[in-house]
Design an enzyme around this catalytic site. Structure first.
Site, PDB file in Angstrom:
ATOM      1  N   LYS A 135       0.809  -1.213   0.000  1.00 18.37           N
ATOM      2  CA  LYS A 135       0.000   0.000   0.000  1.00 18.37           C
ATOM      3  C   LYS A 135       0.848   1.272   0.000  1.00 18.37           C
ATOM      4  O   LYS A 135       0.385   2.330  -0.448  1.00 18.37           O
ATOM      5  CB  LYS A 135      -0.921   0.016   1.216  1.00 18.37           C
ATOM      6  CG  LYS A 135      -2.040  -1.006   1.188  1.00 18.37           C
ATOM      7  CD  LYS A 135      -3.147  -0.599   0.248  1.00 18.37           C
ATOM      8  CE  LYS A 135      -4.367  -1.481   0.407  1.00 18.37           C
ATOM      9  NZ  LYS A 135      -5.480  -1.053  -0.475  1.00 18.37           N
TER      10      LYS A 135
ATOM     11  N   SER B  27      -9.155   0.080   7.945  1.00 15.82           N
ATOM     12  CA  SER B  27      -8.978  -0.601   9.225  1.00 15.82           C
ATOM     13  C   SER B  27      -7.582  -1.200   9.328  1.00 15.82           C
ATOM     14  O   SER B  27      -7.313  -1.998  10.213  1.00 15.82           O
ATOM     15  CB  SER B  27     -10.026  -1.710   9.382  1.00 15.82           C
ATOM     16  OG  SER B  27      -9.930  -2.636   8.323  1.00 15.82           O
TER      17      SER B  27
END
Length: 321
Positions: free
Chosen positions: A54, A79
């Site tokens: 990411k 999350s």
């Protein structure tokens, strides 16, 4: 209108983000090769900054912001891995970050976002409340939304992992990547099919979170069903930017069981001596179950991340007295 990523824009993204990411290693394991009956090359994004791929997309998405946008900061809902990555990517550029997180998010993930400079805004643990809360904060602050996966700049950044893999390993015949929201697979597909037109790209997801498989089979985007998979990073659904890319370019999507995911994690930890999260184990899990035939093939696998709470990991979670 936003333009869909191309190999050219992925290469540009790679140049932009180089100062902010690790060029992660590619590892092999003779024991696993023998077990599977092929040559596997693992692109280890578990060694990436913030512990997952990411960081690539988040860096590209923040770098490409206009100054008029950056001054109001960025916001997302997450999350886990994306919230941490966006927090660090934004901090690197002096941009503030708000991360909307479910109230039941594990403390270790909250600590990661806080540690990288993100400001957490809690919400109820539903996707609807995540989006509503993020929209409210965005309206109040003027921050730019950086969606966890349904964002072309994120997809461009994620595609750079595959560019590195193909630069380093010759004659790969098959590429495998996990599917959650589809950002990693989308970037992988664009890069792979542009650089090696005949390479086969396979997406993998858990049986317990099979919305991408069902959508691909149906030829239209289907809603996800409730999921309890151990691969918590793959519980998200495809988006209207990721699904068309996957539908057009992916060669196949296969499913794998919870038991196989657990077995694949244990295999990697036992024999490669590295920590991976359940989502990263999904492609290898499919090979253990022989969901596709890779006999005597050269296969690239993207290990998407290594963020796992060792206190809750089944094979390590028992604490000594």
């Amino acid at each position: 209108m936003e333009q869909r990523p191309t190999l050219k824009t992925i290469h540009r993204a790679h140049q932009r983000i180089r100062p902010y990411i690790h060029h992660t290693p590619v590892l092999t394991c003779s024991t696993i090769n023998t077990l599977i009956g092929s040559q596997l090359f693992f692109k280890c994004e578990n060694f990436q900054k913030t512990g997952s791929f990411k960081m690539r997309g988040a860096s590209n998405a923040t770098i490409t912001l206009e100054s008029s946008q950056a001054k109001y900061g960025v916001i997302t809902h997450s999350s886990g891995n994306h919230g941490a990555a966006l927090s660090l990517a934004a901090r690197n550029l002096g941009i503030s970050t708000s991360v909307v997180m479910p109230s039941n998010t594990p403390a270790i993930k909250q600590a990661a976002v806080n540690g990288y400079g993100g400001n957490i805004v809690f919400c109820e643990p539903t996707l609807d409340d995540r989006e509503k809360t993020a929209n409210k904060v965005q309206q109040e602050t003027g921050a730019t939304m950086i969606h966890p996966y349904n964002n072309y700049r994120m997809i461009e950044g994620h595609g750079t992992a595959l560019v590195e893999l193909l630069d380093e390993v010759a004659n790969l015949e098959i590429i495998m990547a996990p599917i959650g929201g589809g950002g990693l697979l989308s970037g992988t597909l664009i890069a792979a099919k542009s650089l090696r037109g005949n390479i086969r790209v396979v997406g993998v997801e858990p049986v317990e979170a099979d919305d991408a498989y069902r959508s691909w089979q149906a030829g239209k985007l289907l809603a996800p069903e409730e999921s309890n998979t151990i691969a918590d990073g793959l519980r998200t659904s495809l988006g209207n930017k990721t699904f068309p890319i996957i539908r057009e370019l992916v060669d196949s999507i296969v499913l794998t069981s919870e038991r196989a995911i657990y077995k694949a994690m244990r295999l990697v930890m036992d024999h490669m001596k590295i920590v991976i999260e359940p989502s990263a184990a999904v492609p290898l899990a499919a090979l253990l179950e022989k969901r596709i035939d890779v006999s005597d093939r050269r296969v690239g696998i993207i290990l998407s991340g290594g963020n796992v709470d060792l206190n809750t990991l089944p094979i390590l979670g028992t604490k000594p007295d």
